[in-house]
Design a protein around this motif. Structure first.
Motif, PDB file in Angstrom:
ATOM      1  N   GLU A 159       0.118   4.332   0.510  1.00 35.21           N
ATOM      2  CA  GLU A 159      -0.197   5.227   1.622  1.00 35.21           C
ATOM      3  C   GLU A 159       0.486   4.775   2.912  1.00 35.21           C
ATOM      4  O   GLU A 159       0.966   5.605   3.686  1.00 35.21           O
ATOM      5  CB  GLU A 159      -1.712   5.311   1.811  1.00 35.21           C
ATOM      6  CG  GLU A 159      -2.443   6.003   0.663  1.00 35.21           C
ATOM      7  CD  GLU A 159      -3.912   6.220   0.956  1.00 35.21           C
ATOM      8  OE1 GLU A 159      -4.354   5.860   2.068  1.00 35.21           O
ATOM      9  OE2 GLU A 159      -4.607   6.743   0.067  1.00 35.21           O
ATOM     10  N   LYS A 160       0.527   3.460   3.124  1.00 31.02           N
ATOM     11  CA  LYS A 160       1.228   2.942   4.308  1.00 31.02           C
ATOM     12  C   LYS A 160       2.733   3.180   4.186  1.00 31.02           C
ATOM     13  O   LYS A 160       3.395   3.499   5.175  1.00 31.02           O
ATOM     14  CB  LYS A 160       0.914   1.456   4.498  1.00 31.02           C
ATOM     15  CG  LYS A 160      -0.534   1.179   4.876  1.00 31.02           C
ATOM     16  CD  LYS A 160      -0.786  -0.314   5.035  1.00 31.02           C
ATOM     17  CE  LYS A 160      -2.239  -0.575   5.413  1.00 31.02           C
ATOM     18  NZ  LYS A 160      -2.529  -2.035   5.530  1.00 31.02           N
TER      19      LYS A 160
ATOM     20  N   ASP B  19       0.840  -1.194   0.000  1.00 28.41           N
ATOM     21  CA  ASP B  19       0.000   0.000   0.000  1.00 28.41           C
ATOM     22  C   ASP B  19       0.880   1.250   0.000  1.00 28.41           C
ATOM     23  O   ASP B  19       1.638   1.479   0.953  1.00 28.41           O
ATOM     24  CB  ASP B  19      -0.886  -0.024   1.248  1.00 28.41           C
ATOM     25  CG  ASP B  19      -1.938   1.072   1.245  1.00 28.41           C
ATOM     26  OD1 ASP B  19      -1.700   2.123   0.631  1.00 28.41           O
ATOM     27  OD2 ASP B  19      -2.992   0.874   1.869  1.00 28.41           O
TER      28      ASP B  19
ATOM     29  N   ALA C 142      10.897   0.458   5.664  1.00 31.22           N
ATOM     30  CA  ALA C 142       9.436   0.550   5.592  1.00 31.22           C
ATOM     31  C   ALA C 142       8.852  -0.679   4.900  1.00 31.22           C
ATOM     32  O   ALA C 142       7.851  -1.259   5.357  1.00 31.22           O
ATOM     33  CB  ALA C 142       9.036   1.822   4.856  1.00 31.22           C
TER      34      ALA C 142
ATOM     35  N   SER D  23       7.343   8.847   6.419  1.00 32.29           N
ATOM     36  CA  SER D  23       7.174  10.163   7.046  1.00 32.29           C
ATOM     37  C   SER D  23       7.510  10.121   8.532  1.00 32.29           C
ATOM     38  O   SER D  23       7.773  11.162   9.149  1.00 32.29           O
ATOM     39  CB  SER D  23       5.734  10.657   6.860  1.00 32.29           C
ATOM     40  OG  SER D  23       4.821   9.913   7.656  1.00 32.29           O
ATOM     41  N   ARG D  24       7.524   8.909   9.108  1.00 31.13           N
ATOM     42  CA  ARG D  24       7.879   8.748  10.531  1.00 31.13           C
ATOM     43  C   ARG D  24       9.369   8.473  10.714  1.00 31.13           C
ATOM     44  O   ARG D  24       9.801   8.152  11.809  1.00 31.13           O
ATOM     45  CB  ARG D  24       7.063   7.614  11.146  1.00 31.13           C
ATOM     46  CG  ARG D  24       5.549   7.758  10.986  1.00 31.13           C
ATOM     47  CD  ARG D  24       4.992   8.972  11.671  1.00 31.13           C
ATOM     48  NE  ARG D  24       5.065   8.873  13.111  1.00 31.13           N
ATOM     49  CZ  ARG D  24       4.651   9.797  13.958  1.00 31.13           C
ATOM     50  NH1 ARG D  24       4.132  10.933  13.489  1.00 31.13           N
ATOM     51  NH2 ARG D  24       4.759   9.627  15.256  1.00 31.13           N
TER      52      ARG D  24
ATOM     53  N   PHE E 126       4.125   5.656   2.572  1.00 31.00           N
ATOM     54  CA  PHE E 126       4.323   7.088   2.798  1.00 31.00           C
ATOM     55  C   PHE E 126       4.291   7.409   4.287  1.00 31.00           C
ATOM     56  O   PHE E 126       5.117   8.188   4.798  1.00 31.00           O
ATOM     57  CB  PHE E 126       3.250   7.892   2.065  1.00 31.00           C
ATOM     58  CG  PHE E 126       3.317   9.361   2.320  1.00 31.00           C
ATOM     59  CD1 PHE E 126       4.231  10.160   1.653  1.00 31.00           C
ATOM     60  CD2 PHE E 126       2.472   9.959   3.258  1.00 31.00           C
ATOM     61  CE1 PHE E 126       4.304  11.531   1.892  1.00 31.00           C
ATOM     62  CE2 PHE E 126       2.541  11.313   3.510  1.00 31.00           C
ATOM     63  CZ  PHE E 126       3.458  12.109   2.828  1.00 31.00           C
ATOM     64  N   TYR E 127       3.333   6.785   5.003  1.00 30.20           N
ATOM     65  CA  TYR E 127       3.211   7.059   6.437  1.00 30.20           C
ATOM     66  C   TYR E 127       4.477   6.625   7.180  1.00 30.20           C
ATOM     67  O   TYR E 127       5.029   7.396   7.984  1.00 30.20           O
ATOM     68  CB  TYR E 127       1.994   6.335   7.017  1.00 30.20           C
ATOM     69  CG  TYR E 127       1.922   6.439   8.526  1.00 30.20           C
ATOM     70  CD1 TYR E 127       1.479   7.602   9.139  1.00 30.20           C
ATOM     71  CD2 TYR E 127       2.329   5.373   9.329  1.00 30.20           C
ATOM     72  CE1 TYR E 127       1.436   7.711  10.525  1.00 30.20           C
ATOM     73  CE2 TYR E 127       2.292   5.463  10.713  1.00 30.20           C
ATOM     74  CZ  TYR E 127       1.846   6.639  11.300  1.00 30.20           C
ATOM     75  OH  TYR E 127       1.813   6.739  12.664  1.00 30.20           O
ATOM     76  N   LEU E 128       4.952   5.400   6.913  1.00 23.96           N
ATOM     77  CA  LEU E 128       6.139   4.907   7.627  1.00 23.96           C
ATOM     78  C   LEU E 128       7.374   5.742   7.304  1.00 23.96           C
ATOM     79  O   LEU E 128       8.187   6.040   8.187  1.00 23.96           O
ATOM     80  CB  LEU E 128       6.384   3.440   7.277  1.00 23.96           C
ATOM     81  CG  LEU E 128       5.369   2.432   7.828  1.00 23.96           C
ATOM     82  CD1 LEU E 128       5.703   1.022   7.363  1.00 23.96           C
ATOM     83  CD2 LEU E 128       5.306   2.470   9.349  1.00 23.96           C
TER      84      LEU E 128
END
Length: 240
Positions: free
Chosen positions: A183-184, A181, A198, A190-191, A186-188
Protein backbone atom coordinates in the motif's frame (compact mmCIF):
# COMPACT_ATOMS: atom_id res chain seq x y z
CA UNK A 1 43.76 -6.73 11.26
CA UNK A 2 43.39 -7.91 7.66
CA UNK A 3 45.19 -10.99 6.39
CA UNK A 4 45.18 -13.16 3.27
CA UNK A 5 43.48 -16.56 3.39
CA UNK A 6 43.99 -17.28 -0.30
CA UNK A 7 44.10 -15.43 -3.60
CA UNK A 8 40.38 -14.67 -3.41
CA UNK A 9 39.58 -14.75 0.31
CA UNK A 10 40.61 -12.55 3.21
CA UNK A 11 39.69 -12.35 6.85
CA UNK A 12 39.43 -9.53 9.35
CA UNK A 13 39.45 -10.04 13.12
CA UNK A 14 39.01 -7.71 16.07
CA UNK A 15 39.07 -8.09 19.84
CA UNK A 16 37.96 -5.14 21.97
CA UNK A 17 37.79 -4.86 25.77
CA UNK A 18 36.45 -1.75 27.50
CA UNK A 19 36.53 -0.89 31.21
CA UNK A 20 34.49 2.14 32.25
CA UNK A 21 35.18 3.65 35.66
CA UNK A 22 32.47 5.34 37.69
CA UNK A 23 30.75 8.45 36.28
CA UNK A 24 32.30 8.03 32.82
CA UNK A 25 30.67 7.87 29.38
CA UNK A 26 31.90 6.46 26.08
CA UNK A 27 30.65 6.14 22.49
CA UNK A 28 32.05 3.16 20.59
CA UNK A 29 31.47 3.24 16.80
CA UNK A 30 32.10 0.35 14.42
CA UNK A 31 31.42 1.12 10.75
CA UNK A 32 32.17 -2.00 8.70
CA UNK A 33 32.28 -1.59 4.93
CA UNK A 34 34.77 -4.30 3.92
CA UNK A 35 35.05 -5.84 0.46
CA UNK A 36 32.72 -8.73 -0.31
CA UNK A 37 35.53 -11.32 -0.24
CA UNK A 38 36.32 -10.69 3.45
CA UNK A 39 35.33 -12.98 6.34
CA UNK A 40 34.94 -10.67 9.32
CA UNK A 41 34.99 -11.77 12.98
CA UNK A 42 34.87 -9.43 15.95
CA UNK A 43 34.33 -9.80 19.68
CA UNK A 44 33.71 -6.88 22.01
CA UNK A 45 33.30 -6.92 25.78
CA UNK A 46 32.78 -4.14 28.32
CA UNK A 47 32.57 -3.80 32.09
CA UNK A 48 30.76 -0.78 33.55
CA UNK A 49 31.12 0.61 37.08
CA UNK A 50 28.76 2.90 39.03
CA UNK A 51 26.93 5.60 37.05
CA UNK A 52 28.85 4.90 33.84
CA UNK A 53 27.31 4.81 30.36
CA UNK A 54 28.40 3.04 27.18
CA UNK A 55 26.81 3.58 23.77
CA UNK A 56 27.60 0.92 21.17
CA UNK A 57 26.99 1.88 17.52
CA UNK A 58 27.50 -0.88 14.98
CA UNK A 59 26.87 -0.51 11.25
CA UNK A 60 27.53 -3.56 9.06
CA UNK A 61 27.43 -2.93 5.31
CA UNK A 62 30.26 -4.97 3.80
CA UNK A 63 32.09 -8.35 4.00
CA UNK A 64 31.23 -11.81 2.73
CA UNK A 65 30.41 -13.00 6.24
CA UNK A 66 30.35 -11.09 9.51
CA UNK A 67 30.15 -12.60 12.98
CA UNK A 68 29.92 -9.92 15.64
CA UNK A 69 29.45 -10.51 19.37
CA UNK A 70 29.04 -7.71 21.91
CA UNK A 71 28.84 -8.39 25.66
CA UNK A 72 28.23 -5.69 28.26
CA UNK A 73 28.49 -6.42 31.99
CA UNK A 74 26.69 -3.85 34.10
CA UNK A 75 28.75 -4.28 37.26
CA UNK A 76 27.99 -0.94 38.90
CA UNK A 77 24.74 0.53 40.17
CA UNK A 78 22.96 2.95 37.82
CA UNK A 79 25.17 1.96 34.89
CA UNK A 80 23.64 2.15 31.39
CA UNK A 81 24.34 0.57 28.03
CA UNK A 82 22.73 1.29 24.65
CA UNK A 83 23.32 -1.04 21.69
CA UNK A 84 22.25 0.37 18.33
CA UNK A 85 22.97 -1.86 15.35
CA UNK A 86 22.26 -1.89 11.62
CA UNK A 87 23.03 -4.38 8.86
CA UNK A 88 22.38 -4.11 5.12
CA UNK A 89 23.06 -7.12 2.92
CA UNK A 90 22.93 -8.03 -0.75
CA UNK A 91 24.28 -10.81 -2.98
CA UNK A 92 25.20 -13.72 -0.72
CA UNK A 93 26.35 -11.70 2.29
CA UNK A 94 25.74 -13.18 5.74
CA UNK A 95 25.51 -11.39 9.08
CA UNK A 96 25.46 -13.12 12.47
CA UNK A 97 24.95 -10.52 15.19
CA UNK A 98 24.99 -11.41 18.90
CA UNK A 99 24.33 -8.83 21.63
CA UNK A 100 24.30 -9.57 25.36
CA UNK A 101 23.63 -7.35 28.36
CA UNK A 102 24.40 -8.81 31.79
CA UNK A 103 22.85 -6.92 34.73
CA UNK A 104 24.83 -7.63 37.91
CA UNK A 105 23.83 -4.63 40.05
CA UNK A 106 20.64 -2.76 40.92
CA UNK A 107 19.07 0.09 38.93
CA UNK A 108 20.94 -0.76 35.72
CA UNK A 109 19.55 -0.15 32.22
CA UNK A 110 20.16 -1.77 28.85
CA UNK A 111 18.59 -0.84 25.52
CA UNK A 112 19.26 -3.05 22.47
CA UNK A 113 17.85 -1.99 19.10
CA UNK A 114 18.89 -3.59 15.79
CA UNK A 115 17.55 -3.19 12.26
CA UNK A 116 18.50 -4.99 9.07
CA UNK A 117 17.50 -5.09 5.41
CA UNK A 118 18.36 -8.01 3.13
CA UNK A 119 18.40 -8.15 -0.68
CA UNK A 120 19.08 -11.05 -3.07
CA UNK A 121 20.25 -14.24 -1.27
CA UNK A 122 21.68 -12.51 1.78
CA UNK A 123 21.06 -13.85 5.29
CA UNK A 124 20.85 -12.38 8.75
CA UNK A 125 20.85 -13.94 12.23
CA UNK A 126 20.24 -11.89 15.36
CA UNK A 127 20.85 -13.28 18.85
CA UNK A 128 19.94 -11.02 21.77
CA UNK A 129 20.24 -11.80 25.47
CA UNK A 130 19.26 -9.79 28.53
CA UNK A 131 20.32 -11.45 31.78
CA UNK A 132 19.33 -9.96 35.14
CA UNK A 133 20.83 -11.50 38.27
CA UNK A 134 19.39 -11.74 41.79
CA UNK A 135 21.65 -8.85 42.81
CA UNK A 136 20.10 -6.50 40.22
CA UNK A 137 16.63 -5.40 41.42
CA UNK A 138 14.91 -2.39 39.84
CA UNK A 139 16.79 -2.91 36.58
CA UNK A 140 15.35 -2.29 33.12
CA UNK A 141 16.13 -4.26 29.97
CA UNK A 142 14.78 -3.73 26.46
CA UNK A 143 15.56 -5.39 23.15
CA UNK A 144 14.01 -5.05 19.71
CA UNK A 145 15.07 -6.41 16.33
CA UNK A 146 13.44 -5.76 12.97
CA UNK A 147 14.42 -7.19 9.59
CA UNK A 148 13.13 -6.17 6.17
CA UNK A 149 13.28 -8.90 3.50
CA UNK A 150 13.61 -7.44 0.02
CA UNK A 151 13.62 -10.63 -2.03
CA UNK A 152 12.03 -14.07 -1.88
CA UNK A 153 15.45 -15.68 -1.37
CA UNK A 154 16.67 -13.54 1.54
CA UNK A 155 16.56 -15.21 4.97
CA UNK A 156 16.36 -13.94 8.53
CA UNK A 157 16.34 -15.61 11.96
CA UNK A 158 15.89 -13.77 15.23
CA UNK A 159 16.57 -15.33 18.64
CA UNK A 160 15.75 -12.91 21.50
CA UNK A 161 16.26 -14.28 25.03
CA UNK A 162 15.55 -13.14 28.57
CA UNK A 163 17.07 -14.68 31.72
CA UNK A 164 15.49 -13.08 34.76
CA UNK A 165 16.44 -14.08 38.32
CA UNK A 166 14.75 -11.14 40.04
CA UNK A 167 11.05 -10.27 40.23
CA UNK A 168 11.56 -6.52 40.77
CA UNK A 169 12.63 -5.66 37.22
CA UNK A 170 11.14 -4.54 33.92
CA UNK A 171 12.08 -6.39 30.73
CA UNK A 172 10.64 -6.44 27.21
CA UNK A 173 11.72 -7.94 23.93
CA UNK A 174 10.38 -8.27 20.41
CA UNK A 175 11.39 -9.30 16.91
CA UNK A 176 9.71 -8.84 13.54
CA UNK A 177 10.42 -9.89 9.95
CA UNK A 178 8.52 -8.03 7.22
CA UNK A 179 8.40 -7.04 3.55
CA UNK A 180 7.79 -3.66 1.95
CA UNK A 181 4.21 -2.55 2.41
CA UNK A 182 2.45 -2.75 -1.00
CA UNK A 183 0.00 0.00 0.00
CA UNK A 184 2.88 2.37 0.75
CA UNK A 185 4.51 1.42 -2.55
CA UNK A 186 1.25 2.13 -4.38
CA UNK A 187 0.88 5.51 -2.66
CA UNK A 188 4.43 6.66 -3.52
CA UNK A 189 4.12 5.50 -7.12
CA UNK A 190 0.76 7.25 -7.42
CA UNK A 191 2.57 10.46 -6.40
CA UNK A 192 4.95 10.15 -9.35
CA UNK A 193 7.84 8.03 -8.05
CA UNK A 194 8.95 5.07 -10.14
CA UNK A 195 9.26 1.64 -8.50
CA UNK A 196 13.00 1.93 -7.88
CA UNK A 197 12.80 5.32 -6.19
CA UNK A 198 9.73 4.31 -4.16
CA UNK A 199 11.58 1.28 -2.78
CA UNK A 200 14.61 3.42 -1.98
CA UNK A 201 12.55 5.89 0.03
CA UNK A 202 10.73 3.15 1.97
CA UNK A 203 13.99 1.39 2.85
CA UNK A 204 15.51 4.67 4.03
CA UNK A 205 12.39 5.29 6.10
CA UNK A 206 12.67 1.83 7.65
CA UNK A 207 16.02 2.80 9.21
CA UNK A 208 15.00 6.30 10.33
CA UNK A 209 13.81 5.49 13.87
CA UNK A 210 17.11 3.75 14.58
CA UNK A 211 19.29 6.48 13.08
CA UNK A 212 17.44 9.14 15.08
CA UNK A 213 18.85 7.51 18.22
CA UNK A 214 22.41 7.93 16.95
CA UNK A 215 23.74 11.17 18.40
CA UNK A 216 27.07 11.39 16.58
CA UNK A 217 28.81 14.25 14.79
CA UNK A 218 29.48 12.16 11.67
CA UNK A 219 26.00 10.60 11.42
CA UNK A 220 25.46 12.33 8.06
CA UNK A 221 28.49 10.52 6.63
CA UNK A 222 27.11 7.23 7.92
CA UNK A 223 23.71 7.96 6.37
CA UNK A 224 25.42 8.75 3.06
CA UNK A 225 27.14 5.35 3.03
CA UNK A 226 23.87 3.55 3.86
CA UNK A 227 21.96 5.42 1.15
CA UNK A 228 24.74 4.74 -1.38
CA UNK A 229 24.52 1.00 -0.77
CA UNK A 230 20.71 1.02 -1.04
CA UNK A 231 20.90 3.01 -4.28
CA UNK A 232 23.64 0.81 -5.80
CA UNK A 233 21.80 -2.42 -4.91
CA UNK A 234 18.50 -1.22 -6.37
CA UNK A 235 20.26 -0.04 -9.54
CA UNK A 236 21.75 -3.50 -9.92
CA UNK A 237 18.34 -5.16 -9.45
CA UNK A 238 16.48 -2.87 -11.86
CA UNK A 239 19.05 -3.35 -14.63
CA UNK A 240 17.56 -6.79 -15.28
Amino acid sequence: SLSNLSKDKQYSSKLVEIFLKGNSELNYINLQNLNNNVYNFNYKKASLENNSKLNWYEFNLGSKLTYSETITELNGEHSITNNYGLFLGDGEQQFDIATKSIHNKSNTISDMFTKGALFDKSKGIYRGLIKISREAPFSNGYQKEETLLLSNEAESDSIPELEIDNSEVRCTHGATVSHLDPEKMFYLMSRGLDEELAKKELIKGFFNDLLRKVNLEDIENIKTLIEAKIKWTLKKIFQF
